[in-house]
Design a protein around this motif. Structure first.
Motif, mmCIF file in Angstrom:
data_model
loop_
_atom_site.group_PDB
_atom_site.id
_atom_site.type_symbol
_atom_site.label_atom_id
_atom_site.label_comp_id
_atom_site.label_asym_id
_atom_site.label_seq_id
_atom_site.Cartn_x
_atom_site.Cartn_y
_atom_site.Cartn_z
ATOM 1 N N GLU A 8 28.955 44.253 43.722
ATOM 2 C CA GLU A 8 28.522 45.444 42.992
ATOM 3 C C GLU A 8 29.700 46.385 42.733
ATOM 4 N N LYS A 9 30.532 46.605 43.736
ATOM 5 C CA LYS A 9 31.704 47.464 43.564
ATOM 6 C C LYS A 9 32.639 46.899 42.505
ATOM 7 N N ARG A 10 32.855 45.583 42.530
ATOM 8 C CA ARG A 10 33.736 44.955 41.555
ATOM 9 C C ARG A 10 33.201 45.145 40.142
ATOM 10 N N LEU A 11 31.901 44.932 39.941
ATOM 11 C CA LEU A 11 31.301 45.084 38.616
ATOM 12 C C LEU A 11 31.417 46.519 38.108
ATOM 13 N N ILE A 12 31.168 47.485 38.979
ATOM 14 C CA ILE A 12 31.273 48.894 38.595
ATOM 15 C C ILE A 12 32.713 49.231 38.213
ATOM 16 N N CYS A 13 33.662 48.799 39.000
ATOM 17 C CA CYS A 13 35.067 49.115 38.726
ATOM 18 C C CYS A 13 35.565 48.424 37.468
ATOM 19 N N GLU A 14 35.135 47.186 37.233
ATOM 20 C CA GLU A 14 35.529 46.491 36.008
ATOM 21 C C GLU A 14 34.977 47.217 34.786
ATOM 22 N N LEU A 15 33.740 47.678 34.853
ATOM 23 C CA LEU A 15 33.143 48.435 33.747
ATOM 24 C C LEU A 15 33.887 49.747 33.536
ATOM 25 N N TRP A 16 34.194 50.454 34.627
ATOM 26 C CA TRP A 16 34.928 51.717 34.525
ATOM 27 C C TRP A 16 36.287 51.500 33.860
ATOM 28 N N GLY A 22 41.811 51.941 28.409
ATOM 29 C CA GLY A 22 43.166 51.624 28.829
ATOM 30 C C GLY A 22 43.798 52.634 29.756
ATOM 31 N N LYS A 23 43.088 53.715 30.081
ATOM 32 C CA LYS A 23 43.648 54.744 30.963
ATOM 33 C C LYS A 23 43.278 54.502 32.417
ATOM 34 N N GLY A 24 42.352 53.600 32.672
ATOM 35 C CA GLY A 24 41.927 53.323 34.034
ATOM 36 C C GLY A 24 42.405 51.956 34.488
ATOM 37 N N LEU A 25 42.842 51.890 35.701
ATOM 38 C CA LEU A 25 43.273 50.619 36.278
ATOM 39 C C LEU A 25 42.287 50.216 37.360
ATOM 40 N N TYR A 26 42.169 48.944 37.567
ATOM 41 C CA TYR A 26 41.257 48.438 38.586
ATOM 42 C C TYR A 26 41.924 47.324 39.361
ATOM 43 N N GLN A 42 49.564 41.379 43.309
ATOM 44 C CA GLN A 42 48.346 41.749 42.596
ATOM 45 C C GLN A 42 48.494 43.132 41.970
ATOM 46 N N LEU A 43 49.046 44.073 42.735
ATOM 47 C CA LEU A 43 49.250 45.434 42.226
ATOM 48 C C LEU A 43 50.227 45.445 41.050
ATOM 49 N N LEU A 44 51.315 44.721 41.174
ATOM 50 C CA LEU A 44 52.279 44.672 40.077
ATOM 51 C C LEU A 44 51.658 44.069 38.820
ATOM 52 N N ALA A 45 50.790 43.081 38.975
ATOM 53 C CA ALA A 45 50.120 42.478 37.816
ATOM 54 C C ALA A 45 49.213 43.485 37.125
ATOM 55 N N VAL A 46 48.503 44.303 37.901
ATOM 56 C CA VAL A 46 47.582 45.285 37.318
ATOM 57 C C VAL A 46 48.341 46.371 36.556
ATOM 58 N N ILE A 47 49.483 46.788 37.068
ATOM 59 C CA ILE A 47 50.218 47.850 36.380
ATOM 60 C C ILE A 47 51.187 47.292 35.330
#
Length: 50
Positions: A8-16, A22-26, A42-47
């Protein structure tokens, strides 16, 4: 990552992240992800630094 609470947390964060135009990272970091990357990788890939 597989229990109902984490799903549930993953789905909410992906939607956010998607709705933030493009201003929000997850990242829901794991010790090792499906690609074998550690938390740092993983962090470097997200940013966008990998």
């Amino acid at each position: 990552m597989s229990n109902d609470d984490s799903k549930e947390k993953r789905l909410i964060c992906e939607l956010w992240a998607k709705k933030s135009a493009g201003k929000g990272l997850y990242l829901m970091a794991q010790k090792k992800d499906e690609q074998g990357r550690g938390v740092r990788e993983q962090l470097l890939a997200v940013i966008g630094m990998s």
